[in-house]
Design a protein around this motif. Structure first.
Motif, PDB file in Angstrom:
ATOM      1  N   GLN A   1       0.961  -1.010   0.078  1.00  0.00           N
ATOM      2  CA  GLN A   1       0.168  -0.027   0.113  1.00  0.00           C
ATOM      3  C   GLN A   1       1.030   1.366   0.092  1.00  0.00           C
ATOM      4  OE1 GLN A   1      -2.493  -0.370   3.340  1.00  0.00           O
ATOM      5  NE2 GLN A   1      -3.874  -1.985   2.381  1.00  0.00           N
ATOM      6  N   GLN A   2       1.925   1.271   0.654  1.00  0.00           N
ATOM      7  CA  GLN A   2       3.047   2.288   0.576  1.00  0.00           C
ATOM      8  C   GLN A   2       3.690   2.283  -0.742  1.00  0.00           C
ATOM      9  OE1 GLN A   2       5.490   1.734   3.855  1.00  0.00           O
ATOM     10  NE2 GLN A   2       3.840   1.780   5.636  1.00  0.00           N
ATOM     11  N   LYS A   3       3.555   1.395  -1.618  1.00  0.00           N
ATOM     12  CA  LYS A   3       4.460   1.393  -2.854  1.00  0.00           C
ATOM     13  C   LYS A   3       5.825   1.248  -2.414  1.00  0.00           C
ATOM     14  CE  LYS A   3       0.858   3.787  -5.716  1.00  0.00           C
ATOM     15  NZ  LYS A   3      -0.064   2.566  -5.804  1.00  0.00           N
ATOM     16  N   ALA A   4       6.246   0.511  -1.314  1.00  0.00           N
ATOM     17  CA  ALA A   4       7.532   0.698  -0.939  1.00  0.00           C
ATOM     18  C   ALA A   4       8.071  -1.035  -1.094  1.00  0.00           C
ATOM     19  CB  ALA A   4       7.593   0.987   0.520  1.00  0.00           C
ATOM     20  N   PHE A   5       7.195  -1.928  -1.423  1.00  0.00           N
ATOM     21  CA  PHE A   5       7.526  -3.440  -1.557  1.00  0.00           C
ATOM     22  C   PHE A   5       8.007  -3.895  -2.901  1.00  0.00           C
ATOM     23  CE2 PHE A   5       6.214  -7.801  -0.504  1.00  0.00           C
ATOM     24  CZ  PHE A   5       6.957  -7.967   0.717  1.00  0.00           C
ATOM     25  N   GLY A   6       9.093  -4.564  -2.812  1.00  0.00           N
ATOM     26  CA  GLY A   6       9.551  -5.089  -3.913  1.00  0.00           C
ATOM     27  C   GLY A   6       9.669  -6.617  -3.816  1.00  0.00           C
ATOM     28  N   PRO A   7      10.431  -7.206  -4.569  1.00  0.00           N
ATOM     29  CA  PRO A   7      10.744  -8.673  -4.663  1.00  0.00           C
ATOM     30  C   PRO A   7      11.052  -9.156  -3.317  1.00  0.00           C
ATOM     31  CG  PRO A   7      12.017  -7.826  -6.367  1.00  0.00           C
ATOM     32  CD  PRO A   7      11.502  -6.722  -5.417  1.00  0.00           C
ATOM     33  N   ALA A   8      10.644 -10.176  -2.950  1.00  0.00           N
ATOM     34  CA  ALA A   8      10.908 -10.836  -1.539  1.00  0.00           C
ATOM     35  C   ALA A   8      10.747 -12.335  -1.822  1.00  0.00           C
ATOM     36  CB  ALA A   8       9.700 -10.724  -0.451  1.00  0.00           C
ATOM     37  N   ALA A   9      11.600 -13.251  -0.938  1.00  0.00           N
ATOM     38  CA  ALA A   9      11.784 -14.595  -1.087  1.00  0.00           C
ATOM     39  C   ALA A   9      11.970 -15.202   0.227  1.00  0.00           C
ATOM     40  CB  ALA A   9      12.865 -14.814  -1.996  1.00  0.00           C
ATOM     41  N   ARG A  10      11.481 -16.366   0.363  1.00  0.00           N
ATOM     42  CA  ARG A  10      11.557 -17.209   1.783  1.00  0.00           C
ATOM     43  C   ARG A  10      12.360 -18.369   1.079  1.00  0.00           C
ATOM     44  NH1 ARG A  10       7.364 -20.098   5.706  1.00  0.00           N
ATOM     45  NH2 ARG A  10       8.760 -20.441   7.400  1.00  0.00           N
ATOM     46  N   LEU A  11      13.753 -18.362   1.557  1.00  0.00           N
ATOM     47  CA  LEU A  11      14.782 -19.540   1.284  1.00  0.00           C
ATOM     48  C   LEU A  11      14.482 -20.624   1.892  1.00  0.00           C
ATOM     49  CD1 LEU A  11      18.010 -17.285   1.475  1.00  0.00           C
ATOM     50  CD2 LEU A  11      16.342 -17.779  -0.543  1.00  0.00           C
ATOM     51  N   GLY A  12      14.853 -21.725   1.102  1.00  0.00           N
ATOM     52  CA  GLY A  12      14.603 -23.078   1.732  1.00  0.00           C
ATOM     53  C   GLY A  12      15.791 -23.515   2.825  1.00  0.00           C
ATOM     54  N   PRO A  13      15.711 -24.607   3.512  1.00  0.00           N
ATOM     55  CA  PRO A  13      16.785 -24.898   4.208  1.00  0.00           C
ATOM     56  C   PRO A  13      18.334 -25.131   3.803  1.00  0.00           C
ATOM     57  CG  PRO A  13      15.217 -26.935   4.069  1.00  0.00           C
ATOM     58  CD  PRO A  13      14.577 -25.666   3.129  1.00  0.00           C
ATOM     59  N   THR A  14      19.077 -24.882   4.409  1.00  0.00           N
ATOM     60  CA  THR A  14      20.448 -24.955   4.129  1.00  0.00           C
ATOM     61  C   THR A  14      20.711 -26.262   3.660  1.00  0.00           C
ATOM     62  OG1 THR A  14      21.312 -24.987   6.397  1.00  0.00           O
ATOM     63  CG2 THR A  14      21.244 -22.812   5.423  1.00  0.00           C
ATOM     64  N   GLU A  15      19.992 -27.286   4.395  1.00  0.00           N
ATOM     65  CA  GLU A  15      20.454 -28.826   3.932  1.00  0.00           C
ATOM     66  C   GLU A  15      20.261 -28.732   2.348  1.00  0.00           C
ATOM     67  OE1 GLU A  15      18.345 -28.014   6.286  1.00  0.00           O
ATOM     68  OE2 GLU A  15      19.776 -28.215   8.122  1.00  0.00           O
ATOM     69  N   GLY A  16      19.314 -28.257   1.799  1.00  0.00           N
ATOM     70  CA  GLY A  16      19.206 -28.489   0.347  1.00  0.00           C
ATOM     71  C   GLY A  16      20.028 -27.626  -0.492  1.00  0.00           C
ATOM     72  N   ALA A  17      21.092 -26.858   0.192  1.00  0.00           N
ATOM     73  CA  ALA A  17      21.914 -26.005  -0.485  1.00  0.00           C
ATOM     74  C   ALA A  17      23.184 -26.289  -0.905  1.00  0.00           C
ATOM     75  CB  ALA A  17      21.998 -24.444   0.369  1.00  0.00           C
ATOM     76  N   VAL A  18      23.772 -25.709  -2.038  1.00  0.00           N
ATOM     77  CA  VAL A  18      25.065 -26.095  -2.430  1.00  0.00           C
ATOM     78  C   VAL A  18      25.926 -25.084  -2.908  1.00  0.00           C
ATOM     79  CG1 VAL A  18      24.636 -28.252  -3.618  1.00  0.00           C
ATOM     80  CG2 VAL A  18      24.429 -26.219  -4.975  1.00  0.00           C
ATOM     81  N   THR A  19      27.128 -24.842  -2.592  1.00  0.00           N
ATOM     82  CA  THR A  19      28.044 -23.574  -2.798  1.00  0.00           C
ATOM     83  C   THR A  19      29.197 -24.089  -3.786  1.00  0.00           C
ATOM     84  OG1 THR A  19      27.917 -23.445  -0.408  1.00  0.00           O
ATOM     85  CG2 THR A  19      29.831 -22.264  -1.485  1.00  0.00           C
TER      86      THR A  19
END
Length: 127
Positions: A38-56
Motif C-alpha cells: 500500500q505504501q508502494k515500498a515493497f519489491g521482490p521478496a523470497a523465503r529461502l529453503g533450508p540450508t540442507e538443500g543448498a550447495v556452494t
C-alpha cells in the motif's frame, strides 16, 4: 533508495515450529507485506529453503560444488525483502515492523543498487 532487508534466524528454532505456528507467523508477516505494498515500498521478496538443500560453488575455473552454505553459523539467512524507502531510517522502521511479527528473527538492512538485466543501474531516489 532501495534497501535489502535480510532475515536471519536460528535454524533449530524455525525447525521447531509446528505447521500451525509457521502459518500464523506467515499470516502476520503477510499483513506487514500488504502495508508495504500500500505504501508502494515493497519489491521482490523470497523465503529461502533450508540450508540442507543448498550447495556452494567456489574455487578456480569452473569451481567445485560442495554441500551446504559457505559459512557455518548458528544463524541462517531465511529470506530477503527488497524495499524502496527515502532513507535508511524508514527501512529500519520497516524491519522493526517485520520483527513485531517474528520477534526472535534478526534483520540486516543494506542499501542496494537494483539490477535489471538490459537496463541501466538505477540506485532509486537519492535521499
Amino acid at each position: 533508495m532501495y534497501y535489502a532487508i535480510l532475515a536471519y534466524h536460528t535454524a533449530g528454532v524455525v525447525e521447531s515450529w509446528t505447521e500451525e505456528e509457521d502459518a500464523a507467523l506467515m499470516s502476520d508477516l503477510l499483513e506487514v507485506h500488504d502495508r508495504f505494498v500500500q505504501q508502494k515500498a515493497f519489491g521482490p521478496a523470497a523465503r529461502l529453503g533450508p540450508t540442507e538443500g543448498a550447495v556452494t560453488l567456489r574455487g578456480k575455473g569452473e569451481g567445485i560444488v560442495t554441500d551446504g552454505p559457505f559459512a557455518e553459523t548458528k544463524e541462517q539467512l531465511l529470506g530477503l525483502y527488497v524495499v524502496d524507502f527515502p532513507a535508511i531510517d524508514a527501512a529500519v522502521d520497516a524491519a522493526r515492523e517485520l520483527r513485531r511479527s517474528n520477534p526472535t528473527a534478526i534483520y540486516e538492512i543494506r542499501p542496494i543498487a537494483l539490477y535489471i538485466p538490459g537496463a541501466t543501474l538505477d540506485p532509486g531516489p537519492q535521499s
